[in-house]
Design a protein around this motif. Structure first.
Motif, PDB file in Angstrom:
ATOM      1  N   TYR A 704      -8.600 -30.207 -16.302  1.00 12.06           N
ATOM      2  CA  TYR A 704      -8.288 -31.122 -15.194  1.00 12.06           C
ATOM      3  C   TYR A 704      -7.031 -30.666 -14.453  1.00 12.06           C
ATOM      4  CZ  TYR A 704      -7.196 -35.443 -12.702  1.00 12.06           C
ATOM      5  OH  TYR A 704      -6.895 -36.362 -11.737  1.00 12.06           O
ATOM      6  N   GLU A 705      -6.051 -30.185 -15.178  1.00  9.98           N
ATOM      7  CA  GLU A 705      -4.800 -29.773 -14.546  1.00  9.98           C
ATOM      8  C   GLU A 705      -5.017 -28.566 -13.627  1.00  9.98           C
ATOM      9  OE1 GLU A 705      -5.183 -30.568 -17.639  1.00  9.98           O
ATOM     10  OE2 GLU A 705      -3.961 -32.397 -17.754  1.00  9.98           O
ATOM     11  N   THR A 708      -6.474 -29.852 -10.459  1.00  7.20           N
ATOM     12  CA  THR A 708      -5.465 -30.600  -9.704  1.00  7.20           C
ATOM     13  C   THR A 708      -4.599 -29.671  -8.874  1.00  7.20           C
ATOM     14  OG1 THR A 708      -5.418 -32.306 -11.425  1.00  7.20           O
ATOM     15  CG2 THR A 708      -3.541 -32.211  -9.920  1.00  7.20           C
ATOM     16  N   ARG A 709      -4.264 -28.510  -9.424  1.00  6.00           N
ATOM     17  CA  ARG A 709      -3.422 -27.559  -8.685  1.00  6.00           C
ATOM     18  C   ARG A 709      -4.123 -27.096  -7.405  1.00  6.00           C
ATOM     19  NH1 ARG A 709      -1.871 -23.039 -12.979  1.00  6.00           N
ATOM     20  NH2 ARG A 709      -0.863 -22.171 -11.106  1.00  6.00           N
ATOM     21  N   ASP A 712      -4.298 -30.179  -4.838  1.00  8.94           N
ATOM     22  CA  ASP A 712      -2.978 -30.516  -4.292  1.00  8.94           C
ATOM     23  C   ASP A 712      -2.604 -29.564  -3.154  1.00  8.94           C
ATOM     24  OD1 ASP A 712      -2.650 -32.658  -5.963  1.00  8.94           O
ATOM     25  OD2 ASP A 712      -1.479 -31.569  -7.463  1.00  8.94           O
ATOM     26  N   MET A 732     -13.172 -31.476 -11.223  1.00 11.59           N
ATOM     27  CA  MET A 732     -12.310 -32.583 -11.641  1.00 11.59           C
ATOM     28  C   MET A 732     -13.117 -33.850 -11.919  1.00 11.59           C
ATOM     29  SD  MET A 732      -9.058 -32.094  -9.095  1.00 11.59           S
ATOM     30  CE  MET A 732      -8.217 -33.474  -9.847  1.00 11.59           C
ATOM     31  N   GLN A 759      -4.586 -41.422 -14.209  1.00 12.58           N
ATOM     32  CA  GLN A 759      -5.410 -40.262 -13.853  1.00 12.58           C
ATOM     33  C   GLN A 759      -6.564 -40.669 -12.945  1.00 12.58           C
ATOM     34  OE1 GLN A 759      -8.378 -38.318 -16.587  1.00 12.58           O
ATOM     35  NE2 GLN A 759      -6.804 -36.703 -16.681  1.00 12.58           N
ATOM     36  N   ALA A 762      -5.197 -41.395  -9.478  1.00  7.45           N
ATOM     37  CA  ALA A 762      -4.806 -40.160  -8.784  1.00  7.45           C
ATOM     38  C   ALA A 762      -6.038 -39.410  -8.264  1.00  7.45           C
ATOM     39  CB  ALA A 762      -4.000 -39.272  -9.732  1.00  7.45           C
ATOM     40  N   PHE A 763      -7.085 -39.359  -9.072  1.00  6.30           N
ATOM     41  CA  PHE A 763      -8.291 -38.653  -8.624  1.00  6.30           C
ATOM     42  C   PHE A 763      -8.932 -39.388  -7.450  1.00  6.30           C
ATOM     43  CE2 PHE A 763     -12.935 -38.043  -8.917  1.00  6.30           C
ATOM     44  CZ  PHE A 763     -12.977 -36.683  -8.639  1.00  6.30           C
ATOM     45  N   LYS A 766      -7.074 -38.572  -4.328  1.00 10.33           N
ATOM     46  CA  LYS A 766      -7.399 -37.235  -3.804  1.00 10.33           C
ATOM     47  C   LYS A 766      -8.746 -37.252  -3.082  1.00 10.33           C
ATOM     48  CE  LYS A 766      -4.764 -34.429  -7.128  1.00 10.33           C
ATOM     49  NZ  LYS A 766      -3.963 -35.526  -7.653  1.00 10.33           N
TER      50      LYS A 766
END
Length: 1145
Positions: A704-705, A708-709, A712, A732, A759, A762-763, A766
């Motif tokens: 997931y991280e 995210t990068r 973003d 994601m 989490q 945040a998703f 996005k």
């Protein structure tokens, strides 16, 4: 495929007259009675030719034609039924010869009719389901005839046609548009149609052979036939071009046989003339010499005529079609050209014709190259190489290079071609050429290797110089010397190639051709024993080592038999993603009970192939199949788990490390700076991880991280490729779904719940940002991800076990809900306005792109409707969807109707409020536009379309009035309050501004029970008053209409027209009404009137209720505001066509 024509009378006019013919392609198609019982006496003339590609055995009435006289007599007596030429081709050679003879007899009697039958036969064999018009060409002065020979589309009839000259006919062939995309006999699959092809070719040969001594030289038959085939082989329609090209080249082949027979006749006559001329003058008969000389001249003239015909076919068909876009046609031309060269070498075997074969050896299709190589093999085997010297020199390099052809069969036959040429011309290949060609004995494809081994054996080991015996040697010594010579030749070959470690492959390649030598273990062993006859025969140390390896390899080959590792004759599917996908699904069905040594080896080999497949491909279907197979193999209860799981973890970790490394290199200063290669690697790695993350939980690798990068960077700075953004969203989304799925399996703490909610929030944030992305695919993927995650979260809450601790609570904020609704309105309801009729027409004309776009929009709408059905969004947000029920009924009607029924099951009262909200919003928008003077605005729905929408909503309540009584009562109550809001009975002289909404509301009256109608009427009186209700002024007509629908009187005096809210200058829409009591009244000016209806369906329900004597208590005013638990409502499929216009969503 060809429709059956009817026999029409033939009439020939003076000039350019039309000939009506009943062949398989007759002039006109008219209806005729079928002789179904086949027992009645056949009357009329010959039976019409059937025009059916699949050779149906239907027969129409018979008449005289191309059948023989004896058969005609039998037909008259009803004993035997005639068959068409098309059927004869399918029946075989015996029947074919008989019918050809009968056709010749018919041609002799009436050549025009018989010739048109033959023309029809070739058109029918092309699979044509059209017709032919034959027009007699008699004008000798027509200079513009050829300019009228066209092939075009008749837009009026929607048919294609081709008009051409087949002297003395001007033929017009007409066929439907879909013929070029359909199948025809030559390409249809199945044994029957394969036989048809061979029988079709045989028919052409038999026809020419049977005619060669009679009508072939009449200057009429073949001229017409060649003209026909030449013109049709030049058609844009593949069926005509393919069939007639095959017929034309087979015709030329048959003419070649005729020319050969004439050549034999000339030779025989010439010898007879020489014999007669050699006689003494006293015994020589001058008249006999003259007869022989005339016969020779006549035969030579015929031969010249045949050669002219052959030249016409070659120039008219071959030169145009040998480069045809269809590879089958090019292959036919090359195959027949080499046949002509072999049979009639005096004419065709020269460089003028050989060049075409040389050129086509470069063709892109392997079938065409193969036909060229096979044809050249036959020519070189026929000892004709002396005429091909220039061709051999010119195309030598190409023939050698074809041994490297990617198609194995072409490479094998090219190797055989080199072998054949070398046998007739030993200096054709240089020593370097031989060295390169012989190295194919080590190739991985065994058939090619064995062919090269045969070439090697014939060239090196069968050399006559090797078998020269020594004087005075015994038979045993001679045999030993021969074995030694051959072994040393192999040693020399091995030494030159420096491939000593490949003796096993050399033996395998030579096994079929040099088996006698390799299995002569006695002779090979004798070479290792001491021999005193000659010191020169002693082996060196290197030669002894080679002989020992040779013996070992030959013994192993004889014992084991199967091909060596890496060498086989099978196909490789590793590059074919489609076929490999099916193969990768097979492990999903394995049921392994044990994991012994043998099974372990098989499992390791399978896992290696799986890993290689997913490493090589990024095809979505293939990756999904591989992921499912790994999921099956990694199951805890399978013995292969211990082998499969480490393999699975290994390449997942490799992909994760690769993605992390590439992201570290590509994301600098918050921007995406990867080059093309790095971008492709990131995209392929994301696809692979995403496919496997769908099948199994990969959360332990912290994927997931990584996603995210990427997102973003795109949200803050942009610049991320569209494909990478879409895959990152999917990536994601799957990670979040797995978190939601596994969350709560054990006791969860408040901190973990807060972390999970953070989490999730945040998703969703996005995805919300991506809903306004510039790329449509990104927006759609963000919407799908949001829908999936929110529905999964809602399901988690419903299934939450209180013993697991604190659940994750997340509610989409208003801006997100509004964004979801705006997305659906903008991306789903975007097509042009279509009513029921126009939608059907456009659907039949749309292509694959239109269907794919519709499928995509349906998926988006279904995702939004799921959010409402699963209570993620408020039910009131379905109003915008319900508004489109009529307008987009053909595209989304099933989805909207199912959503409406589901919401009614959830909460009947809230669902009814949503319907009221939907109708009122549409009505208010229409009123606003009319107040602004936009009477013709296409952004809003018309009054009639809103009324039709209300009727459709009413139909969804079904026939069970008891279940829906409170919902319907609430609809009437809220609507009455909406209409009379602020209305004061005593002071108001004018009607309320929304009084016309009562006509829309009346669509729901038929669903009310009779007691409820009285209660609703009483509620109406409370707001309107008795005086207003009885007011007969024009502005109060909607109220009278609504009262009539409640009272169910359907009195004629009440069924009068009222003013509609539509003010467009259009005719009255009252003809759309379903009530027989409706009257249409047109007013002056720009007003449009709509006649009221007394709703007979409501009356019928009332009557049915009275007949069944079901006593229903009337609803009180308090009950009008109550709500009930939702019940399942029956659906109704009654729909009618209405006029709608575009509405601004």
């Amino acid at each position: 495929m060809i429709a059956e024509p009817t026999l029409l009378s033939r009439s020939v006019q003076k000039e350019n007259s039309v000939v009506d013919v009943s062949s398989c392609a007759s002039v006109h198609h008219v209806s005729s009675e079928r002789n179904e019982n086949r027992q009645k006496t056949v009357r009329g003339k010959r039976k019409a030719r059937e025009c059916s590609e699949n050779a149906k055995r239907k027969h129409s009435k018979s008449s005289n034609g191309s059948l023989g006289r004896a058969e005609n007599e039998q037909l008259k007596n009803g004993d035997v039924e005639a068959v068409t030429l098309f059927e004869v081709v399918s029946m075989g050679r015996n029947a074919m010869q008989a019918v050809v003879d009968d056709w010749i007899d018919a041609y002799t009697g009436d050549r025009d009719s018989a010739l048109l039958d033959l023309i029809s036969f070739f058109i029918q064999c092309s699979g044509c389901k059209g017709m032919v018009t034959a027009e007699m060409f008699q004008s000798k002065k027509g200079t513009d005839v050829m300019s009228k020979m066209v092939e075009d589309l008749d837009e009026d009839t929607g048919l294609q046609y081709k008009k051409f000259l087949a002297f003395p006919w001007i033929l017009t062939v007409t066929w439907p548009l879909d013929m070029d995309s359909g199948e025809y006999p030559l390409i249809m699959s199945g044994l029957y149609w394969k036989r048809f092809r061979s029988h079709f070719c045989e028919f052409v040969s038999v026809l020419v052979a049977q005619c060669q001594n009679c009508v072939i030289f009449d200057g009429y038959l073949l001229n017409t036939l060649i003209s026909l085939l030449t013109e049709l082989s030049d058609s844009r329609v593949r069926a005509f071009r393919h069939t007639c090209t095959l017929a034309a080249v087979k015709l030329l082949s048959a003419l070649v046989n005729v020319a050969l027979n004439l050549s034999v006749s000339v030779d025989n006559s010439q010898r007879l003339y020489e014999v007669e001329l050699a006689k003494m003058a006293s015994k020589r008969a001058s008249p006999r010499l003259d007869r022989i000389q005339r016969k020779i001249s006549e035969i030579q003239d015929r031969k010249c005529e045949i050669e002219n015909m052959m030249d016409a076919v070659f120039k008219g068909v071959f030169l145009k079609r040998y480069r045809d876009v269809i590879p089958e046609i090019r292959a036919i031309c090359m195959e027949e050209l080499t046949v002509w060269m072999k049979l009639y070498s005096s004419v065709f075997l020269n460089d003028s014709y050989l060049k075409y074969v040389g050129w086509m050896m470069h063709d892109k299709q392997p079938d065409v190259r193969l036909k060229c190589v096979l044809g050249l093999q036959a020519l070189y085997q026929d000892q004709s190489s002396s005429k091909m010297d220039l061709f051999t020199i010119r195309f030598k390099e190409r023939m050698i290079s074809m041994t490297l052809d990617k198609d194995h069969e072409v490479a094998i036959q090219a190797m055989r071609l080199l072998m054949v040429i070398s046998q007739s011309c030993e200096d054709f290949l240089s020593p370097d050429d031989h060295k390169n060609v012989f190295q194919f004995v080590y190739c991985s494809h065994r058939p090619l290797a064995t062919t090269a081994g045969e070439f090697l054996y014939n060239r090196l080991l069968s050399n006559h110089e090797l078998s020269k015996p020594r004087d005075g040697a015994s038979d045993q010594e001679r045999h030993r010397e021969l074995v030694l010579a051959r072994v040393r030749a192999l040693i020399h070959f091995q030494t030159e190639n420096e491939l000593h470690q490949h003796v096993l492959y050399l033996v395998d390649s030579l096994w079929d051709s040099a088996g006698a030598l390799l299995k002569d273990w006695t002779g090979l062993t004798s070479l290792l024993l001491p021999h005193t006859s000659c010191q020169e025969q002693a082996l060196s140390i290197a030669e002894e080592a080679f002989v020992i390896e040779l013996i070992l390899a030959s013994v192993r080959q004889a014992a084991e038999g199967p091909p060596l590792s890496g060498r086989g004759a099978g196909k490789k599917y590793s590059e074919d993603a489609e076929k490999l996908t099916s193969l990768l699904k097979i492990p999903q069905y394995f049921q392994t009970d044990t994991c012994d040594h043998e099974n372990s080896l098989c499992a390791q080999a399978l896992l290696a192939e799986l890993e290689a497949a997913v490493d090589r491909h990024t095809h979505a279907g293939l990756l999904e199949a591989a992921a499912r197979s790994y999921q099956s193999l990694c199951a805890q209860d399978l013995p292969w788990h211990s082998l499969a799981r480490p393999s699975f973890d290994r390449f997942i970790k490799h992909w994760t490390d690769t993605l992390e490394t590439r992201l570290g290199e590509s994301l600098s200063d918050g921007c995406f700076t990867a080059n093309e290669d790095s971008t492709l690697e990131i995209l392929s790695t994301l696809k692979k991880l995403n496919a496997f993350n769908i099948a199994q939980d990969l959360s332990k690798w912290s994927l997931y991280e990584l996603g995210t990068r990427l997102l973003d960077v795109e949200i803050k700075h942009g610049g991320l490729p569209m494909e990478v953004t879409v895959e990152a969203l999917r990536f994601m989304c799957n990670c979040v779904l797995w978190k939601l799925n596994t969350f709560g399996e054990g006791v969860t703490s408040r901190e973990s719940a807060l972390q999970q909610r953070s989490q999730l929030r945040a998703f969703c944030e996005k995805c919300y940002r991506c809903l306004s992305h510039a790329e449509q695919l990104v927006r759609e993927q963000a919407f799908i991800c949001l829908s999936d995650v929110l529905i999964a979260h809602n399901y988690q809450l419903q299934m939450w076990d209180s013993s697991a601790g604190t659940p994750v609570l997340y509610t989409p904020d208003p801006k997100l809900q509004k964004a979801l609704l705006s997305f659906v309105v903008e991306h789903v309801f975007t097509s042009p306005e279509q009513d029921t009729h126009s939608s059907k027409v456009s659907e039949s004309e749309c292509g694959d792109g239109r269907l794919e776009d519709l499928h995509r929009r349906r998926n988006l709408l279904a995702a939004y409707c799921k959010l409402i059905v699963h209570s993620v969004l408020e039910m009131s947000m379905a109003a915008e969807v319900f508004k489109q029920y009529v307008k987009y009924y053909n595209d989304f009607g099933d989805i909207i109707k199912e959503t409406l029924n589901r919401t009614r099951q959830m909460d009947k009262m809230e669902s009814a409020r949503t319907l009221v909200q939907c109708l009122q919003q549409l009505y208010l928008r229409l009123k606003q536009e009319q107040d602004r003077g936009n009477t013709c605005s296409s952004r809003v729905q018309t009054y009639s379309s809103i009324k039709e929408l209300a009727r459709r909503f009413s139909l969804t309540f079904g026939w069970d009035q008891i279940k829906s009584r409170e919902s319907l009562a609430m609809i009437h109550r809220d609507s009455i309050e909406f209409i009379f809001k602020g209305f004061v009975q005593q002071s108001e002289k004018h009607s309320p501004p929304y009084i016309s909404y009562l006509t829309i509301l009346s669509e729901f009256s038929s669903k009310l029970l009779k007691p409820d109608k009285k209660t609703i009427y009483s509620y109406l009186q409370k707001f309107a008053g008795e005086l207003v209700i009885n007011n007969r002024e024009e502005s109060w007509m909607p109220l009278i209409y609504y009262r009539t629908s409640l009272m169910g009187t359907a009195e004629g005096e009440d069924a009068i027209s009222f003013i509609s809210s539509d003010t467009n200058k259009q005719p009255s829409l009252s003809n759309r009404s379903r009530s027989p009591s409706v009257k249409q009244v047109n007013s002056e000016g720009d007003q449009r009137f709509l006649s009221p209806s007394s709703e007979p369906k409501g009356n019928e329900l009332l009557k049915s209720s009275e007949d069944s004597k079901v006593q229903q208590a009337p609803l009180s005013r308090e009950q009008l505001t109550s709500s009930l638990v939702s019940d399942k409502v029956l659906r109704s499929s009654d729909e009618v066509d209405v006029d709608t216009v575009d509405i601004d969503g």
